[in-house]
Design a protein around this motif. Structure first.
Motif, PDB file in Angstrom:
ATOM      1  N   ARG B 147       0.820  -1.318   0.124  1.00 19.03           N
ATOM      2  CA  ARG B 147      -0.085  -0.008   0.099  1.00 19.03           C
ATOM      3  C   ARG B 147       0.819   1.272  -0.200  1.00 19.03           C
ATOM      4  NH1 ARG B 147      -4.519   2.494   0.869  1.00 19.03           N
ATOM      5  NH2 ARG B 147      -4.540   4.610   1.986  1.00 19.03           N
ATOM      6  N   LEU B 151       0.780   4.022  -2.764  1.00 20.04           N
ATOM      7  CA  LEU B 151       0.669   5.555  -2.380  1.00 20.04           C
ATOM      8  C   LEU B 151       1.651   6.257  -3.070  1.00 20.04           C
ATOM      9  CD1 LEU B 151      -0.711   7.632  -0.623  1.00 20.04           C
ATOM     10  CD2 LEU B 151       0.542   6.915   1.213  1.00 20.04           C
ATOM     11  N   TRP B 152       2.967   6.119  -3.119  1.00 17.05           N
ATOM     12  CA  TRP B 152       4.234   6.565  -3.381  1.00 17.05           C
ATOM     13  C   TRP B 152       4.256   6.645  -4.882  1.00 17.05           C
ATOM     14  CZ3 TRP B 152       6.808   9.872  -0.542  1.00 17.05           C
ATOM     15  CH2 TRP B 152       7.926  10.256  -0.961  1.00 17.05           C
ATOM     16  N   PHE B 155       1.542   9.171  -5.956  1.00 21.67           N
ATOM     17  CA  PHE B 155       2.370  10.401  -5.396  1.00 21.67           C
ATOM     18  C   PHE B 155       3.221  10.886  -6.633  1.00 21.67           C
ATOM     19  CE2 PHE B 155       6.106  12.256  -3.558  1.00 21.67           C
ATOM     20  CZ  PHE B 155       5.892  13.623  -3.498  1.00 21.67           C
ATOM     21  N   ARG B 195      -3.081  22.409  -0.887  1.00 25.88           N
ATOM     22  CA  ARG B 195      -2.673  21.251  -0.294  1.00 25.88           C
ATOM     23  C   ARG B 195      -4.002  20.441  -0.317  1.00 25.88           C
ATOM     24  NH1 ARG B 195      -4.589  19.891   4.519  1.00 25.88           N
ATOM     25  NH2 ARG B 195      -3.366  18.316   5.724  1.00 25.88           N
ATOM     26  N   GLN B 196      -5.225  20.835   0.148  1.00 27.16           N
ATOM     27  CA  GLN B 196      -6.565  20.360  -0.021  1.00 27.16           C
ATOM     28  C   GLN B 196      -6.780  19.719  -1.492  1.00 27.16           C
ATOM     29  OE1 GLN B 196      -6.960  19.874   3.375  1.00 27.16           O
ATOM     30  NE2 GLN B 196      -9.138  20.054   2.812  1.00 27.16           N
ATOM     31  N   LEU B 199      -4.343  16.753  -2.011  1.00 29.24           N
ATOM     32  CA  LEU B 199      -4.487  15.495  -1.487  1.00 29.24           C
ATOM     33  C   LEU B 199      -5.675  14.909  -1.795  1.00 29.24           C
ATOM     34  CD1 LEU B 199      -3.276  16.761   2.215  1.00 29.24           C
ATOM     35  CD2 LEU B 199      -2.391  14.935   0.486  1.00 29.24           C
ATOM     36  N   ARG B 200      -6.929  15.750  -2.274  1.00 27.46           N
ATOM     37  CA  ARG B 200      -7.898  15.277  -2.621  1.00 27.46           C
ATOM     38  C   ARG B 200      -7.613  14.514  -4.160  1.00 27.46           C
ATOM     39  NH1 ARG B 200     -11.274  19.707  -0.570  1.00 27.46           N
ATOM     40  NH2 ARG B 200     -10.656  20.882  -2.719  1.00 27.46           N
ATOM     41  N   LEU B 202      -4.934  13.033  -5.117  1.00 28.93           N
ATOM     42  CA  LEU B 202      -4.171  11.831  -4.795  1.00 28.93           C
ATOM     43  C   LEU B 202      -5.167  10.820  -4.359  1.00 28.93           C
ATOM     44  CD1 LEU B 202      -1.438  10.427  -4.385  1.00 28.93           C
ATOM     45  CD2 LEU B 202      -1.344  11.583  -1.847  1.00 28.93           C
ATOM     46  N   ARG B 203      -6.067  11.112  -3.422  1.00 33.99           N
ATOM     47  CA  ARG B 203      -6.906  10.133  -2.877  1.00 33.99           C
ATOM     48  C   ARG B 203      -7.936   9.771  -3.987  1.00 33.99           C
ATOM     49  NH1 ARG B 203     -10.352  12.548   1.890  1.00 33.99           N
ATOM     50  NH2 ARG B 203     -11.414  13.596  -0.028  1.00 33.99           N
ATOM     51  N   LEU B 206      -5.860   7.209  -5.751  1.00 36.27           N
ATOM     52  CA  LEU B 206      -5.749   6.002  -5.038  1.00 36.27           C
ATOM     53  C   LEU B 206      -7.299   5.303  -5.138  1.00 36.27           C
ATOM     54  CD1 LEU B 206      -4.083   7.084  -1.887  1.00 36.27           C
ATOM     55  CD2 LEU B 206      -3.317   5.380  -3.569  1.00 36.27           C
ATOM     56  N   GLU B 207      -8.205   5.727  -5.262  1.00 36.14           N
ATOM     57  CA  GLU B 207      -9.751   5.103  -5.108  1.00 36.14           C
ATOM     58  C   GLU B 207      -9.789   4.661  -6.562  1.00 36.14           C
ATOM     59  OE1 GLU B 207     -12.191   8.206  -3.547  1.00 36.14           O
ATOM     60  OE2 GLU B 207     -11.707   7.680  -1.567  1.00 36.14           O
ATOM     61  N   ALA B 212      -8.026   1.756  -2.033  1.00 31.82           N
ATOM     62  CA  ALA B 212      -8.725   2.102  -0.590  1.00 31.82           C
ATOM     63  C   ALA B 212      -9.233   0.948  -0.180  1.00 31.82           C
ATOM     64  CB  ALA B 212      -9.964   3.152  -1.150  1.00 31.82           C
TER      65      ALA B 212
END
Lengths: 159, 212
Positions: B147, B151-152, B155, B195-196, B199-200, B202-203, B206-207, B212
């Motif tokens: 994981r 993630l990396w 990113f 930043r928000q 990160l959103r 990135l999420r 991932l999803e 996830a």
């Protein structure tokens, strides 16, 4: 860890919370996959030896890399640097073959090439303040000039 | 449902304090002690802010050799300027900004520019067994390690702007927004909203990969 993505509430604060968790998870991933190498940390600790209250710092006031127009097609143009500390100026030219420099005002000077906290190498200088080094500095370097009691060190730089 | 709050206020609720183990308020005092000859104070500065400098350097995608030399140059110069800093309490911003400028010089020096798409960044897990890694491997199952890799990887494949911002933000201890601003030359006020967004994004990546 899956709770970073597990909630689907879309209020602002839950969103903040989720991104905060994701950031923290990413921080941990960076610590594992792209950490600061211990040798580099140590070299910064050792750099304390470079802290010298007696020397004046000659600031970089001209750098051909930043301040000069690029010469089209010149792939190995020399890097021209000028350092200034009060009335003392130092012009340096770095090429792949080495380094030459001129201290102004001209006069006898002792010049050393520093590469880090380890001992410096003395360079050959003439009575007019001109000096040379037969190899280009690899990595960070600084020049230390001594004229009488005056000690000047150039800002650390790499070329 | 999105509430009416302005996005720039969003980061105030981040559930941890920025500016970790070396309290940023202590930096000024540490710098002054180091000027007076206290080697332990210097070490504390290096340990507190070294990861920030590293993050700034890594945010700029230099070759490993360039990254290492820039890192050293920044600290050598900081040692040299120690007694001359106008605002010792802002040492973190000084370091971040100096690192940024040195990275940009590497870009300009086109001959030396090497874009590292860095597949070996991912291999580093197996190359050097850092204590963090052993800890991770011991505590978590291989699935967790997988994981972290994924993630990396997501990113690394973010847009350049997001990747840069996040790489600086995830320094440990977390940098202040003033330091991030100095590291990337962006306004302090825009860091929170960016930043928000990043990160959103990135999420979402991932999803969409089912991570996830």
């Amino acid at each position: 860890m899956s709770d970073a993505n597990g909630t689907n509430d879309d209020t602002e604060s839950d969103d903040d919370f989720d991104t905060g968790l994701l950031e923290e998870e990413l921080r941990q991933a960076a610590a594992v996959l792209d950490p600061l190498p211990p040798a580099l940390l140590q070299s910064a600790v050792d750099a304390y030896a470079l802290h010298d209250l007696d020397a004046r710092v000659a600031e970089l006031t001209f750098d051909s890399l930043v301040d000069a127009l690029p010469v089209r097609g010149a792939t190995d143009a020399p890097r021209l640097l000028t350092f200034t500390a009060g009335e003392v100026m130092l012009d340096v030219e770095v090429t792949e073959q080495g380094l030459i420099g001129q201290v102004l005002p001209p006069g006898p000077v002792r010049v050393e090439l520093l590469g880090g906290p380890q001992p410096a190498a003395a360079l050959t200088a003439d009575d007019m303040g001109r000096f040379t080094a037969g190899t280009a500095p690899s990595g960070p370097f600084a020049l230390r000039l001594r004229t009488g009691d005056d000690v000047v060190v150039t800002e650390w730089l790499r070329v | 449902m999105r509430t009416g709050s302005v996005p720039s206020a969003a980061y105030h609720d981040v559930p941890y304090t920025r500016g970790g183990t070396v309290e940023r308020s202590e930096i000024g005092a540490l710098v002054r002690s180091a000027v007076d000859g206290d080697a332990a104070a210097w070490k504390a500065i290096v340990e507190g802010l070294g990861p920030l400098v590293w993050s700034v350097v890594r945010a700029h995608r230099l070759s490993d050799a360039d990254a290492h030399e820039v890192y050293q140059t920044v600290w050598f110069r900081f040692a040299q300027h120690l007694g001359r800093l106008r605002e010792p309490e802002k040492a973190g911003s000084w370091l971040a900004s100096t690192a940024r400028h040195e990275c940009l010089k590497v870009y300009r020096n086109a001959r030396r520019l090497m874009l590292t798409d860095d597949p070996h960044v991912l291999d580093r897990v197996s190359e050097d067994g850092s204590p963090e890694q052993s800890l991770l491997e011991a505590e978590e199952a291989a699935a967790q390690s997988e994981r972290v890799r994924r993630l990396w990887q997501e990113f690394e494949e973010l847009g350049e702007r997001c990747r840069q911002l996040l790489r600086v933000l995830i320094a440990s201890p977390p940098p202040s927004y003033q330091e991030v601003s100095a590291a990337l030359d962006i306004a302090v006020g825009s860091i929170g909203p960016l930043r928000q967004r990043c990160l959103r994004r990135l999420r979402a990546r991932l999803e969409s990969r089912g991570a996830a």
